[in-house]
Design a protein around this motif. Structure first.
Motif, mmCIF file in Angstrom:
data_model
loop_
_atom_site.group_PDB
_atom_site.id
_atom_site.type_symbol
_atom_site.label_atom_id
_atom_site.label_comp_id
_atom_site.label_asym_id
_atom_site.label_seq_id
_atom_site.Cartn_x
_atom_site.Cartn_y
_atom_site.Cartn_z
ATOM 1 N N ASN A 341 61.498 -13.204 17.077
ATOM 2 C CA ASN A 341 60.429 -12.633 17.892
ATOM 3 C C ASN A 341 59.476 -13.746 18.285
ATOM 4 O O ASN A 341 58.937 -14.440 17.422
ATOM 5 C CB ASN A 341 59.679 -11.544 17.109
ATOM 6 C CG ASN A 341 58.871 -10.643 18.032
ATOM 7 O OD1 ASN A 341 58.629 -10.986 19.181
ATOM 8 N ND2 ASN A 341 58.460 -9.485 17.524
ATOM 9 N N GLN A 343 56.765 -13.200 20.336
ATOM 10 C CA GLN A 343 55.433 -12.623 20.531
ATOM 11 C C GLN A 343 55.195 -11.573 19.455
ATOM 12 O O GLN A 343 55.930 -10.580 19.364
ATOM 13 C CB GLN A 343 55.309 -11.998 21.923
ATOM 14 C CG GLN A 343 55.426 -13.016 23.060
ATOM 15 C CD GLN A 343 55.227 -12.382 24.424
ATOM 16 O OE1 GLN A 343 55.271 -11.168 24.565
ATOM 17 N NE2 GLN A 343 55.005 -13.215 25.431
ATOM 18 N N ILE A 389 48.585 -19.596 20.047
ATOM 19 C CA ILE A 389 49.918 -19.999 20.515
ATOM 20 C C ILE A 389 50.301 -21.238 19.709
ATOM 21 O O ILE A 389 49.569 -22.236 19.690
ATOM 22 C CB ILE A 389 49.908 -20.314 22.025
ATOM 23 C CG1 ILE A 389 49.484 -19.084 22.810
ATOM 24 C CG2 ILE A 389 51.291 -20.782 22.492
ATOM 25 C CD1 ILE A 389 49.347 -19.306 24.309
ATOM 26 N N VAL A 412 53.724 -16.839 20.179
ATOM 27 C CA VAL A 412 52.467 -16.274 20.669
ATOM 28 C C VAL A 412 52.027 -15.183 19.705
ATOM 29 O O VAL A 412 52.740 -14.186 19.509
ATOM 30 C CB VAL A 412 52.624 -15.713 22.090
ATOM 31 C CG1 VAL A 412 51.315 -15.093 22.575
ATOM 32 C CG2 VAL A 412 53.087 -16.802 23.051
ATOM 33 N N SER A 414 49.171 -12.460 18.936
ATOM 34 C CA SER A 414 48.138 -11.739 19.672
ATOM 35 C C SER A 414 47.228 -10.965 18.742
ATOM 36 O O SER A 414 47.668 -10.367 17.748
ATOM 37 C CB SER A 414 48.775 -10.757 20.674
ATOM 38 O OG SER A 414 49.582 -11.439 21.589
ATOM 39 N N GLY A 445 53.785 -9.072 28.118
ATOM 40 C CA GLY A 445 53.673 -8.250 26.912
ATOM 41 C C GLY A 445 52.481 -7.314 26.921
ATOM 42 O O GLY A 445 52.145 -6.739 25.871
ATOM 43 N N ASN A 486 48.017 -4.945 24.460
ATOM 44 C CA ASN A 486 49.126 -5.854 24.176
ATOM 45 C C ASN A 486 50.004 -5.396 23.030
ATOM 46 O O ASN A 486 50.791 -6.155 22.487
ATOM 47 C CB ASN A 486 48.582 -7.261 23.875
ATOM 48 C CG ASN A 486 47.687 -7.279 22.655
ATOM 49 O OD1 ASN A 486 47.470 -6.262 22.009
ATOM 50 N ND2 ASN A 486 47.140 -8.460 22.357
#
Length: 849
Positions: A341, A343, A389, A412, A414, A445, A486
């Protein structure tokens, strides 16, 4: 033999000539007797204890065609060989297991003078015809064959030829087996052919390099290596290890091989050089070919050998893998990995999977921002707690070396998203309209939730970063708002106020920007006032102008091409109900060429002063640039459309020039030619062959601009009967020919002469001298002329010419035809008539009104 390989980036780095600060030079091979464990830069000083290797029999080579097998190579996994001097110009595809010949291919345009070795690159097979036992050959060559022609069914091919000589051979005495310019070994490396000499005298080998393209070249000497044996073949494997093989014809006839690697600076003998004893020719015969089949194993061939015992031509192998560092046997890893994954939300984990090639044995991971921040596991799992990031690093290692892969900005993480920017779209809309677009910048996303004012509805796009909105007849002013999600959280809302239009927008009040623009100018900005009820602006540009950016806004950037001169720029305000009236301005470029120059241009005598010249004013010009002739000076008016010029005592002629100027530059120049005395007259019209004592001979020139008089000169003994000081004269000849000359003059002086050479070719008879009287009436005349003669005893001819000498009318006259008419259709002007009887001419002047 010798497979061609372009060295890998690792190999190039290893052989770099650049010394890194702090490195230590020395022997870096642990198998050497003088290994320096702290050395980081190999200097080629390694020495080795005596080492023996054995060859493994594979098969006997097919007899008799390969009894003198010399060259050996692999092409696309298939073994090829040939026999050396005196044998057919054929190459053979050989079964590497049985030694049998599978295919024979004739090189139809080649001669096997003394073929010795073969090599190849990605495109070509090279056959070396450079055997030179006596040292006398001056026809050394290498045959180059396109590999695509060597199909499985090919029986004959042609080759291009690389002719060469040695850079250090200047004489060619016959020294059989006693010279240092024999050669039997060749490889292809780094886009060049490399040759290794067979030095009969000192048992060393010299390294030469030459291009691989057809033509005539000089093999350039680079270096010498004291092998201690006669080199008969060479090969190079994919990581740059070179094998040289050969023998001695003394003592026990030993067979030897040298292994060369870790070299640099475009040289081959400055790296490690390890020599192996391969027994004797009594065991292995006279070895003539070597070729690597992989990084550690090479095939070896020998000729049929008879020296007390018979050793048949055989195919054998030798393995050198135990004597090479791992980096020369197999590649270092190519680091690679994937993540399950890329993100995630803060607090979640990512699983990484190693995808490195070439069997790494250890792994070193780096995870900035992750927990753990590093790992030596092959497939680690990492948790990320802080939004951001993050990059990931993997170093994969095996015995051949390491490779590092850094995936920048790879993961990434979030948290709650930031509020989207204010939506883009029209701030003014109309009732009962559909497809009104509003959008925000998309973040991968992320989903977006939109809301609209009363009387409006979202027709498409809910959940994305762009929606289409329909405004009904009951739509009212209000906000269009959007939030971002998100998958981890929802942001605050961003809104745009939208007003419903009720009328057309008003006309823009003004256009701002320069009204003078030069042709070729780009990036020029024009703006208009903003109109509150406008949703866009429609600009229309002049010819030869383009809009670089800004159409639809109240500010545009224009480019004016090289042909721009003048035009109108327009703008109107627009909304969903229609367009306002246009606001316009006129834009101009540089001025046009001035008109004709007024003032005296001819008869301007040297020393004349105060001569005035002018042009009509030029539209869009802010000034004028005048250039005076040589030996003249502008005394006033420069910068205006009128100047006064003084001419010096040296003035003869020249050009007066003027250009109109503004901020964009100058126009093309208007040019006027100024003269003092007139130009030299043009050609003289009239006859060049005359009779002695001939009378009434006419000569003329075209009038010269600015001339007020003409000065004629005739040959000695001839007289001008009429026309002196005019463009046309009548001459009575005496006994001599010569030059008829004329010059044009005015108050400033005379031009140079124009000449016409004449010659006396006959004499007048008594009959020719009979006086012919002619009367013309009326003269001048506005209609036609009547001509009356006193006598005409023979046939004659009448010719009428204009002042340039051109015949405009003629007719034949019969004897006793004493009266006739002419000139009825002529335009106004002066003319000269000629009446010819035998060789005598009578001239008459005519004036047509």
């Amino acid at each position: 033999m010798k497979r061609s390989y372009l060295l890998t980036a690792f190999f190039i780095m290893l052989f770099s000539t650049r010394l890194v600060y702090g490195q230590i030079s020395g022997c870096t091979d642990p198998q050497s007797v003088n290994y320096n464990p702290v050395a980081t830069l190999n200097d080629g000083s390694c020495t080795y204890s005596a080492t023996s290797l054995s060859l493994t029999d594979k098969a006997s080579l097919s007899a008799p065609l390969l009894n003198e097998s010399s060259g050996l190579t692999f092409l696309d996994g298939k073994m090829w060989s040939f026999s050396d001097s005196g044998n057919p110009n054929d190459i053979y595809r050989v079964d590497s297991s049985s030694g049998a010949i599978l295919q024979t291919v004739d090189i139809s345009n080649a001669t096997n003078v003394d073929w010795e070795d073969m090599t190849s690159n990605d495109n070509y097979l090279f056959i070396g015809d450079f055997g030179n036992n006596n040292g006398t050959r001056q026809d050394l060559k290498i045959y180059r064959i396109n590999k695509t022609s060597l199909t499985s069914t090919a029986t004959a091919v042609t080759a291009s030829v690389i002719n060469f000589s040695y850079s250090d051979q200047t004489s060619f005495p016959s020294l059989p087996t006693n010279n240092n310019f024999d050669c039997e070994a060749m490889i292809f490396l780094n886009d060049s052919i490399h040759l290794f000499s067979k030095n009969w005298v000192d048992k060393q080998t010299k390294h030469y390099v030459l291009p691989n393209i057809p033509g005539t070249h000089v093999a350039q000497y680079r270096e010498t290596y004291n092998t201690g044996f006669l080199v008969t073949s060479a090969s190079v494997q994919k990581y740059g290890v070179i094998a040289l093989i050969g023998y001695l014809r003394t003592g026990t006839y030993p067979v030897s091989m040298s292994m060369i690697y870790d070299y640099k600076n475009h040289l081959l003998f400055n790296g490690n050089k390890r020599k192996f004893d391969l027994s004797t020719q009594l065991v292995y015969g006279q070895v003539e070919g070597i070729e690597f089949s992989n990084t550690s194993t090479a095939f070896v061939t020998n000729e049929l050998y008879t020296n007390g015992s018979t050793i048949p031509a055989k195919l054998r192998t030798v393995n050198i893998g135990a004597y090479l560092p791992a980096s020369y046997l197999y590649p270092k890893p190519d680091a690679a990995f994937t993540a399950n994954n890329l993100q995630i939300c803060a607090g979640n984990s990512v699983s990484f999977t190693d995808q490195s090639t070439d069997s790494p044995t250890s792994w070193q991971w780096g995870f900035p921002g992750g927990t753990p921040s590093s790992s030596t596991a092959q497939n680690p799992q990492v948790q990320y707690s802080v939004p951001g990031i993050y990059s990931v690093t993997l170093i994969a290692t095996n015995n051949a070396g390491s490779d590092t892969l850094i995936q920048t900005n790879y993961i990434v993480v979030s948290g709650a998203p930031a509020a989207p920017p204010i939506p883009t779209g029209s701030s003014v809309v109309c009732k009962n309209t559909a497809g009104n677009i509003f959008s925000v910048t998309n973040t991968p996303g992320t989903t977006y939730n939109w809301s609209v004012p009363s009387g409006a509805s979202i027709s498409s796009g809910q959940g994305s970063n762009q929606i289409a909105v329909t405004f009904s007849g009951s739509a009212v002013n209000g906000n269009i708002c959007v939030t971002a999600n998100n998958g981890c959280a929802t942001s605050a809302a961003s809104c745009k106020l939208v007003n419903v239009a009720l009328a057309l927008p008003s006309k823009p009040s003004a256009i701002n920007g320069s009204l003078t623009q030069c042709a070729g100018t780009s990036g020029v900005v024009y703006t208009c006032s903003t109109i509150g009820s406008a949703t866009s602006y429609n600009w229309i540009v002049p010819a030869n102008v383009s809009i670089a950016s800004g159409q639809g806004t109240n500010s545009v950037t224009l480019n004016f091409d090289q042909n721009f001169a003048i035009g109108t720029l327009k703008v109107a305000a627009v909304n969903c109900l229609g367009s306002s009236a246009f606001r316009t301005v006129t834009i101009r470029s540089k001025p046009s060429v001035p008109g004709l120059v007024s003032g005296q241009t001819v008869g301007v005598c040297a020393g004349t002063t105060g001569v005035a010249y002018s042009i009509a004013p030029v539209s869009n010009a802010s000034s004028y640039n005048w250039t005076e002739p040589a030996n003249a000076a502008i005394i006033s008016g420069q910068g205006t459309n009128a100047v006064v010029v003084d001419y010096s005592a040296s003035f003869v002629s020249g050009t007066l020039r003027v250009a109109a100027v503004n901020a964009c530059g100058s126009s093309n120049e208007r040019v006027a030619t100024i003269r003092s005395f007139p130009a030299k007259p043009g050609i003289i019209n009239g006859i060049t062959s005359v009779c002695a004592n001939q009378t009434g001979v006419a000569y003329s020139i075209a009038a010269v601009n600015g001339s007020s008089t003409y000065n004629w000169v005739v040959p000695a003994g001839a007289t001008i009967t009429s026309g002196q000081n005019t463009p046309a004269i009548v001459v009575n000849y005496g006994l001599n020919g010569g030059n008829v000359k004329v010059r044009a003059g005015n108050s400033c002086g005379f031009s140079s002469y124009r000449s016409l050479a004449t010659a006396i070719v006959c004499k007048e008879t008594l009959n020719d001298l009979i006086e012919l009287n002619v009367e013309v009436f009326p003269n001048p005349s506005s209609t036609e002329f009547t001509i009356q003669l006193n006598q005409l005893t023979t046939d004659a001819e009448f010719i009428l010419r204009d002042v340039t000498g051109r015949i405009v009318e003629s007719r034949k006259l019969a004897a006793n035809e004493l009266i006739f008419s002419c000139g009825g259709q002529l335009p106004k002007g002066f003319y000269i008539g000629e009446i010819w009887t035998n060789r005598k001419m009578k001239t008459i002047k005519f004036s047509k009104l």
